[in-house]
Design a protein around this motif. Structure first.
Motif, mmCIF file in Angstrom:
data_model
loop_
_atom_site.group_PDB
_atom_site.id
_atom_site.type_symbol
_atom_site.label_atom_id
_atom_site.label_comp_id
_atom_site.label_asym_id
_atom_site.label_seq_id
_atom_site.Cartn_x
_atom_site.Cartn_y
_atom_site.Cartn_z
ATOM 1 N N GLU A 144 0.568 -1.493 -0.045
ATOM 2 C CA GLU A 144 0.006 -0.124 0.118
ATOM 3 C C GLU A 144 0.720 1.151 -0.286
ATOM 4 O OE1 GLU A 144 -3.021 0.344 2.930
ATOM 5 O OE2 GLU A 144 -2.772 2.762 2.598
ATOM 6 N N ASN A 145 0.191 2.094 -1.149
ATOM 7 C CA ASN A 145 1.074 3.619 -0.784
ATOM 8 C C ASN A 145 2.704 3.080 -1.412
ATOM 9 O OD1 ASN A 145 0.560 6.337 -1.360
ATOM 10 N ND2 ASN A 145 1.740 6.663 0.634
ATOM 11 N N LYS A 146 3.327 2.258 -1.735
ATOM 12 C CA LYS A 146 4.233 2.488 -2.130
ATOM 13 C C LYS A 146 4.852 2.463 -3.410
ATOM 14 C CE LYS A 146 6.426 0.165 1.505
ATOM 15 N NZ LYS A 146 6.615 0.483 2.721
ATOM 16 N N TYR A 177 0.509 9.674 -8.072
ATOM 17 C CA TYR A 177 2.444 9.472 -7.389
ATOM 18 C C TYR A 177 2.739 10.091 -6.558
ATOM 19 C CZ TYR A 177 1.657 6.573 -11.469
ATOM 20 O OH TYR A 177 0.496 5.186 -12.760
ATOM 21 N N VAL A 180 5.163 8.639 -1.965
ATOM 22 C CA VAL A 180 4.959 7.260 -1.317
ATOM 23 C C VAL A 180 6.147 7.409 -0.012
ATOM 24 C CG1 VAL A 180 4.953 6.580 -3.670
ATOM 25 C CG2 VAL A 180 7.166 6.494 -2.988
ATOM 26 N N LEU B 17 -6.559 -2.350 -2.515
ATOM 27 C CA LEU B 17 -5.627 -1.120 -2.141
ATOM 28 C C LEU B 17 -6.245 0.275 -1.873
ATOM 29 C CD1 LEU B 17 -2.422 -2.187 -4.282
ATOM 30 C CD2 LEU B 17 -2.886 -2.600 -2.085
ATOM 31 N N GLU B 20 -4.972 6.181 -4.706
ATOM 32 C CA GLU B 20 -3.764 6.250 -4.906
ATOM 33 C C GLU B 20 -3.560 5.176 -5.138
ATOM 34 O OE1 GLU B 20 -3.513 8.610 -1.609
ATOM 35 O OE2 GLU B 20 -1.283 9.592 -2.441
ATOM 36 N N SER B 21 -3.047 4.242 -4.594
ATOM 37 C CA SER B 21 -2.309 2.910 -4.751
ATOM 38 C C SER B 21 -2.467 2.042 -5.566
ATOM 39 C CB SER B 21 -2.173 2.199 -3.166
ATOM 40 O OG SER B 21 -1.206 2.051 -2.779
ATOM 41 N N LYS B 24 -1.508 4.032 -9.097
ATOM 42 C CA LYS B 24 0.388 3.418 -9.262
ATOM 43 C C LYS B 24 0.428 2.244 -9.679
ATOM 44 C CE LYS B 24 1.742 4.812 -5.504
ATOM 45 N NZ LYS B 24 1.160 6.578 -4.559
ATOM 46 N N CYS B 25 -0.243 0.970 -9.450
ATOM 47 C CA CYS B 25 -0.367 0.143 -9.659
ATOM 48 C C CYS B 25 -0.185 -0.125 -10.710
ATOM 49 C CB CYS B 25 -1.133 -0.929 -8.958
ATOM 50 S SG CYS B 25 -0.306 -1.432 -7.028
#
Lengths: 183, 146
Positions: A144-146, A177, A180, B17, B20-21, B24-25
Protein backbone atom coordinates in the motif's frame (compact mmCIF):
# COMPACT_ATOMS: atom_id res chain seq x y z
CA UNK A 1 -9.37 -9.96 29.51
CA UNK A 2 -6.10 -11.03 31.06
CA UNK A 3 -6.55 -14.65 30.07
CA UNK A 4 -6.55 -13.78 26.38
CA UNK A 5 -3.05 -12.37 26.32
CA UNK A 6 -1.31 -15.69 25.84
CA UNK A 7 0.20 -15.99 22.43
CA UNK A 8 -1.24 -18.67 20.17
CA UNK A 9 0.23 -22.06 20.81
CA UNK A 10 2.74 -22.78 18.15
CA UNK A 11 4.97 -24.89 20.27
CA UNK A 12 5.63 -28.60 20.11
CA UNK A 13 3.41 -29.51 17.22
CA UNK A 14 5.33 -27.55 14.65
CA UNK A 15 8.01 -30.22 14.71
CA UNK A 16 5.62 -32.49 12.87
CA UNK A 17 5.58 -30.07 10.00
CA UNK A 18 9.03 -30.84 8.78
CA UNK A 19 9.09 -33.28 5.91
CA UNK A 20 9.12 -36.80 7.21
CA UNK A 21 10.55 -39.98 5.77
CA UNK A 22 8.12 -42.11 3.89
CA UNK A 23 7.48 -44.48 6.78
CA UNK A 24 4.18 -44.63 8.56
CA UNK A 25 4.05 -44.69 12.30
CA UNK A 26 0.84 -45.80 13.93
CA UNK A 27 -1.19 -42.87 15.24
CA UNK A 28 -4.60 -42.87 16.83
CA UNK A 29 -6.11 -40.39 14.36
CA UNK A 30 -6.27 -41.00 10.66
CA UNK A 31 -3.40 -39.46 8.73
CA UNK A 32 -3.33 -38.33 5.17
CA UNK A 33 -0.15 -38.15 3.16
CA UNK A 34 0.50 -35.17 0.95
CA UNK A 35 3.32 -35.18 -1.53
CA UNK A 36 4.76 -31.87 -2.71
CA UNK A 37 6.12 -31.22 -6.19
CA UNK A 38 9.67 -31.55 -4.84
CA UNK A 39 8.77 -34.99 -3.50
CA UNK A 40 8.56 -34.13 0.16
CA UNK A 41 6.09 -36.16 2.16
CA UNK A 42 3.78 -34.51 4.69
CA UNK A 43 1.61 -36.51 7.00
CA UNK A 44 -1.29 -34.49 8.30
CA UNK A 45 -4.33 -35.36 10.30
CA UNK A 46 -7.41 -35.94 8.26
CA UNK A 47 -9.18 -32.96 9.83
CA UNK A 48 -6.37 -30.68 8.65
CA UNK A 49 -6.29 -32.14 5.15
CA UNK A 50 -10.05 -31.65 4.84
CA UNK A 51 -9.47 -27.91 5.26
CA UNK A 52 -7.97 -28.08 1.78
CA UNK A 53 -10.95 -28.18 -0.53
CA UNK A 54 -8.80 -29.53 -3.33
CA UNK A 55 -7.57 -32.45 -1.22
CA UNK A 56 -11.04 -33.08 0.08
CA UNK A 57 -12.52 -33.43 -3.38
CA UNK A 58 -9.57 -35.58 -4.43
CA UNK A 59 -10.52 -38.02 -1.68
CA UNK A 60 -14.17 -37.91 -2.57
CA UNK A 61 -13.28 -38.86 -6.12
CA UNK A 62 -10.79 -41.57 -5.27
CA UNK A 63 -11.28 -42.69 -1.67
CA UNK A 64 -8.82 -45.56 -1.91
CA UNK A 65 -5.73 -43.41 -2.45
CA UNK A 66 -3.31 -43.06 0.39
CA UNK A 67 -1.11 -40.30 -0.99
CA UNK A 68 -2.31 -37.07 -2.52
CA UNK A 69 0.17 -35.65 -5.02
CA UNK A 70 0.27 -31.87 -5.12
CA UNK A 71 2.16 -31.17 -8.35
CA UNK A 72 1.84 -27.38 -8.10
CA UNK A 73 2.97 -27.05 -4.53
CA UNK A 74 6.49 -26.97 -3.13
CA UNK A 75 7.42 -28.09 0.36
CA UNK A 76 8.11 -24.77 2.07
CA UNK A 77 4.86 -22.94 1.44
CA UNK A 78 2.99 -26.20 1.96
CA UNK A 79 4.46 -26.63 5.43
CA UNK A 80 3.47 -23.07 6.30
CA UNK A 81 -0.03 -23.61 5.00
CA UNK A 82 -0.37 -26.78 7.07
CA UNK A 83 0.84 -24.89 10.12
CA UNK A 84 -1.87 -22.30 9.59
CA UNK A 85 -4.63 -24.86 9.06
CA UNK A 86 -3.68 -26.79 12.18
CA UNK A 87 -4.28 -23.68 14.23
CA UNK A 88 -7.56 -22.95 12.46
CA UNK A 89 -8.81 -26.41 13.42
CA UNK A 90 -8.16 -25.55 17.05
CA UNK A 91 -10.13 -22.35 16.68
CA UNK A 92 -12.95 -24.28 15.09
CA UNK A 93 -13.10 -26.60 18.08
CA UNK A 94 -12.66 -23.73 20.48
CA UNK A 95 -13.96 -20.52 18.97
CA UNK A 96 -12.12 -17.46 20.18
CA UNK A 97 -12.29 -14.68 17.63
CA UNK A 98 -9.81 -12.43 19.40
CA UNK A 99 -7.19 -15.15 19.64
CA UNK A 100 -7.79 -16.21 16.06
CA UNK A 101 -7.33 -12.68 14.83
CA UNK A 102 -4.19 -12.35 16.85
CA UNK A 103 -2.81 -15.62 15.56
CA UNK A 104 -3.61 -14.72 11.96
CA UNK A 105 -1.91 -11.35 12.35
CA UNK A 106 1.20 -12.89 13.86
CA UNK A 107 1.26 -15.62 11.26
CA UNK A 108 1.70 -13.13 8.44
CA UNK A 109 3.80 -10.60 10.34
CA UNK A 110 6.61 -13.04 10.87
CA UNK A 111 6.70 -14.15 7.24
CA UNK A 112 9.02 -12.67 4.63
CA UNK A 113 7.59 -11.02 1.53
CA UNK A 114 8.61 -14.04 -0.50
CA UNK A 115 6.98 -16.48 1.91
CA UNK A 116 3.70 -14.59 1.63
CA UNK A 117 3.81 -14.37 -2.15
CA UNK A 118 4.73 -18.05 -2.41
CA UNK A 119 1.91 -19.14 -0.14
CA UNK A 120 -0.80 -17.33 -2.10
CA UNK A 121 -0.89 -19.66 -5.12
CA UNK A 122 -0.81 -22.62 -2.73
CA UNK A 123 -3.74 -21.32 -0.71
CA UNK A 124 -5.51 -20.59 -3.96
CA UNK A 125 -4.81 -24.03 -5.44
CA UNK A 126 -5.82 -25.83 -2.26
CA UNK A 127 -8.83 -23.53 -1.93
CA UNK A 128 -8.28 -22.42 1.63
CA UNK A 129 -10.38 -19.32 1.66
CA UNK A 130 -9.58 -18.05 5.15
CA UNK A 131 -5.87 -18.24 4.52
CA UNK A 132 -6.19 -16.61 1.13
CA UNK A 133 -8.05 -13.70 2.70
CA UNK A 134 -5.38 -13.29 5.36
CA UNK A 135 -2.57 -13.46 2.81
CA UNK A 136 -4.19 -11.12 0.31
CA UNK A 137 -4.76 -8.53 2.99
CA UNK A 138 -1.21 -8.90 4.30
CA UNK A 139 0.26 -8.41 0.83
CA UNK A 140 -2.01 -5.45 0.16
CA UNK A 141 -0.86 -3.89 3.44
CA UNK A 142 2.76 -4.35 2.47
CA UNK A 143 2.47 -2.73 -0.96
CA UNK A 144 0.00 0.00 0.00
CA UNK A 145 1.26 3.41 -1.07
CA UNK A 146 4.66 2.01 -2.07
CA UNK A 147 6.51 3.12 -5.17
CA UNK A 148 5.95 1.35 -8.47
CA UNK A 149 9.52 0.05 -8.38
CA UNK A 150 8.98 -1.39 -4.92
CA UNK A 151 5.82 -3.20 -6.01
CA UNK A 152 7.61 -4.67 -9.03
CA UNK A 153 10.44 -6.05 -6.96
CA UNK A 154 7.99 -7.28 -4.32
CA UNK A 155 6.31 -9.58 -6.82
CA UNK A 156 9.31 -10.06 -9.12
CA UNK A 157 7.51 -8.44 -12.03
CA UNK A 158 9.34 -7.21 -15.10
CA UNK A 159 8.40 -3.81 -16.40
CA UNK A 160 7.07 -4.39 -19.90
CA UNK A 161 6.18 -0.77 -20.63
CA UNK A 162 8.47 1.32 -22.75
CA UNK A 163 9.97 4.33 -21.00
CA UNK A 164 7.65 6.60 -22.98
CA UNK A 165 4.54 4.61 -22.12
CA UNK A 166 5.37 4.60 -18.44
CA UNK A 167 6.15 8.30 -18.40
CA UNK A 168 2.83 8.98 -20.12
CA UNK A 169 0.93 6.95 -17.53
CA UNK A 170 2.63 8.76 -14.68
CA UNK A 171 1.92 12.12 -16.25
CA UNK A 172 -1.70 11.30 -16.83
CA UNK A 173 -2.40 10.45 -13.21
CA UNK A 174 0.38 12.48 -11.64
CA UNK A 175 -1.59 13.18 -8.45
CA UNK A 176 -1.55 9.52 -7.53
CA UNK A 177 2.24 9.40 -7.63
CA UNK A 178 2.82 12.30 -5.26
CA UNK A 179 4.42 11.00 -2.14
CA UNK A 180 5.04 7.33 -1.42
CA UNK A 181 5.94 5.56 1.77
CA UNK A 182 9.56 4.69 2.39
CA UNK A 183 10.48 1.19 1.26
CA UNK B 1 11.92 -14.25 -10.14
CA UNK B 2 8.71 -15.57 -8.68
CA UNK B 3 5.94 -16.51 -11.03
CA UNK B 4 3.29 -13.95 -11.54
CA UNK B 5 0.31 -14.61 -9.40
CA UNK B 6 -2.83 -15.67 -11.10
CA UNK B 7 -4.85 -12.78 -12.37
CA UNK B 8 -7.83 -13.70 -10.24
CA UNK B 9 -5.70 -13.68 -7.11
CA UNK B 10 -3.97 -10.49 -8.10
CA UNK B 11 -7.33 -8.85 -8.51
CA UNK B 12 -8.24 -9.82 -4.96
CA UNK B 13 -5.10 -8.13 -3.69
CA UNK B 14 -5.46 -5.00 -5.77
CA UNK B 15 -9.06 -4.59 -4.70
CA UNK B 16 -7.83 -4.10 -1.16
CA UNK B 17 -5.66 -1.13 -2.06
CA UNK B 18 -6.66 2.49 -1.65
CA UNK B 19 -7.31 4.24 -4.94
CA UNK B 20 -4.08 6.17 -4.98
CA UNK B 21 -2.06 2.96 -4.65
CA UNK B 22 -4.25 1.27 -7.19
CA UNK B 23 -3.54 3.91 -9.80
CA UNK B 24 0.18 3.63 -9.11
CA UNK B 25 -0.17 -0.10 -9.71
CA UNK B 26 -1.40 0.50 -13.25
CA UNK B 27 2.15 1.41 -14.24
CA UNK B 28 3.71 -1.71 -12.74
CA UNK B 29 3.21 -3.74 -15.92
CA UNK B 30 0.84 -4.06 -18.83
CA UNK B 31 -1.19 -6.90 -17.41
CA UNK B 32 -1.89 -4.95 -14.23
CA UNK B 33 -2.89 -1.96 -16.29
CA UNK B 34 -5.38 -4.08 -18.23
CA UNK B 35 -6.64 -5.62 -15.02
CA UNK B 36 -7.28 -2.37 -13.19
CA UNK B 37 -8.75 -0.64 -16.22
CA UNK B 38 -11.07 -3.55 -17.00
CA UNK B 39 -14.76 -2.93 -16.82
CA UNK B 40 -15.19 -5.64 -14.23
CA UNK B 41 -12.64 -4.11 -11.93
CA UNK B 42 -14.03 -0.64 -12.29
CA UNK B 43 -17.54 -1.76 -11.53
CA UNK B 44 -16.36 -3.46 -8.36
CA UNK B 45 -14.17 -0.66 -7.20
CA UNK B 46 -16.06 2.33 -8.64
CA UNK B 47 -13.05 4.04 -10.10
CA UNK B 48 -12.10 5.03 -13.57
CA UNK B 49 -8.84 5.78 -15.32
CA UNK B 50 -10.70 7.79 -17.92
CA UNK B 51 -10.52 11.48 -17.13
CA UNK B 52 -13.89 12.13 -18.72
CA UNK B 53 -15.57 9.70 -16.40
CA UNK B 54 -17.11 11.13 -13.20
CA UNK B 55 -15.57 8.25 -11.29
CA UNK B 56 -12.14 9.60 -12.12
CA UNK B 57 -12.99 12.92 -10.60
CA UNK B 58 -14.20 11.37 -7.42
CA UNK B 59 -11.08 9.28 -7.06
CA UNK B 60 -9.06 12.44 -7.42
CA UNK B 61 -11.14 14.17 -4.78
CA UNK B 62 -10.49 11.27 -2.51
CA UNK B 63 -6.78 11.88 -2.70
CA UNK B 64 -7.18 15.54 -1.81
CA UNK B 65 -9.39 14.66 1.09
CA UNK B 66 -6.92 12.30 2.71
CA UNK B 67 -7.81 11.54 6.28
CA UNK B 68 -10.60 14.04 6.31
CA UNK B 69 -14.18 13.87 5.38
CA UNK B 70 -14.64 15.42 2.00
CA UNK B 71 -16.94 18.25 1.44
CA UNK B 72 -19.89 16.95 -0.48
CA UNK B 73 -20.25 20.16 -2.38
CA UNK B 74 -18.05 19.42 -5.42
CA UNK B 75 -19.80 16.13 -5.83
CA UNK B 76 -23.19 17.78 -5.81
CA UNK B 77 -22.02 20.34 -8.31
CA UNK B 78 -20.71 17.61 -10.51
CA UNK B 79 -23.65 15.26 -10.53
CA UNK B 80 -26.60 17.31 -9.40
CA UNK B 81 -29.11 16.17 -6.87
CA UNK B 82 -30.90 13.78 -9.14
CA UNK B 83 -28.03 11.50 -9.88
CA UNK B 84 -25.62 9.28 -8.12
CA UNK B 85 -23.68 10.76 -5.31
CA UNK B 86 -20.39 9.30 -4.46
CA UNK B 87 -19.12 10.06 -1.11
CA UNK B 88 -15.71 9.07 -0.03
CA UNK B 89 -15.05 8.71 3.58
CA UNK B 90 -11.77 8.21 5.22
CA UNK B 91 -11.71 6.41 8.45
CA UNK B 92 -9.27 4.45 10.45
CA UNK B 93 -9.27 0.97 11.83
CA UNK B 94 -8.39 2.12 15.30
CA UNK B 95 -7.93 -1.41 16.52
CA UNK B 96 -5.30 -2.14 13.94
CA UNK B 97 -4.02 1.41 13.71
CA UNK B 98 -4.10 1.18 9.97
CA UNK B 99 -5.55 4.00 8.02
CA UNK B 100 -7.74 2.79 5.34
CA UNK B 101 -10.08 4.28 2.88
CA UNK B 102 -13.64 3.38 2.85
CA UNK B 103 -15.50 4.00 -0.27
CA UNK B 104 -19.16 4.37 0.18
CA UNK B 105 -21.46 4.98 -2.67
CA UNK B 106 -24.52 6.80 -1.67
CA UNK B 107 -27.14 6.47 -4.26
CA UNK B 108 -30.19 8.61 -4.30
CA UNK B 109 -33.04 7.26 -6.32
CA UNK B 110 -36.34 9.01 -5.99
CA UNK B 111 -36.61 9.79 -2.34
CA UNK B 112 -35.11 6.51 -1.38
CA UNK B 113 -31.69 6.77 0.15
CA UNK B 114 -29.80 3.62 -0.47
CA UNK B 115 -26.42 2.86 0.85
CA UNK B 116 -24.49 0.72 -1.54
CA UNK B 117 -21.58 -0.89 0.12
CA UNK B 118 -18.81 -2.36 -1.96
CA UNK B 119 -17.14 -5.61 -1.09
CA UNK B 120 -15.36 -4.35 1.96
CA UNK B 121 -16.59 -4.93 5.43
CA UNK B 122 -17.85 -1.44 5.62
CA UNK B 123 -20.74 -2.04 7.92
CA UNK B 124 -18.46 -2.59 10.87
CA UNK B 125 -16.90 0.78 10.34
CA UNK B 126 -19.97 2.81 9.87
CA UNK B 127 -18.74 5.62 12.00
CA UNK B 128 -20.31 8.68 13.46
CA UNK B 129 -18.88 10.61 10.53
CA UNK B 130 -20.77 8.41 8.19
CA UNK B 131 -24.02 9.02 10.00
CA UNK B 132 -23.44 12.74 9.75
CA UNK B 133 -22.89 12.46 6.04
CA UNK B 134 -26.11 10.56 5.61
CA UNK B 135 -28.03 13.12 7.64
CA UNK B 136 -26.52 15.90 5.59
CA UNK B 137 -27.52 14.27 2.36
CA UNK B 138 -31.01 13.60 3.56
CA UNK B 139 -31.33 17.20 4.68
CA UNK B 140 -30.10 18.58 1.36
CA UNK B 141 -32.29 16.18 -0.54
CA UNK B 142 -35.36 17.19 1.37
CA UNK B 143 -34.69 20.91 1.05
CA UNK B 144 -34.16 20.55 -2.68
CA UNK B 145 -37.35 18.72 -3.48
CA UNK B 146 -39.76 20.39 -1.08
Amino acid sequence: MSSSTDSPTLTTETTQLSPQPDTETAKPTKKITLKSSDNQIFEVEESVAMEFATVKSFFEDSPSTDTVPLPNVTAKPLSQVIEFCKEQIKFKANPDEAQKKKYNAEFVTEKSDKDLVDMIPVANYLEIKDLLDVLNQAVADRIENKSVEYVRSFFGIDNDFTAEEEAALRREHAWAYEGVDED
Amino acid sequence: MTDYLLEVVMQEILLRLPIESLIKCTSVCMSWYSLVSSTAFISIRSISLDKDDPFYLTSHLLKRGRRTLLSLEPVFVCFGMQSIIHCFVQTSFSSEQIHRQLLVDLVLRGKQLTLLVPLWKVWCYLTKQMQQVMEMIQMLWNSDTD
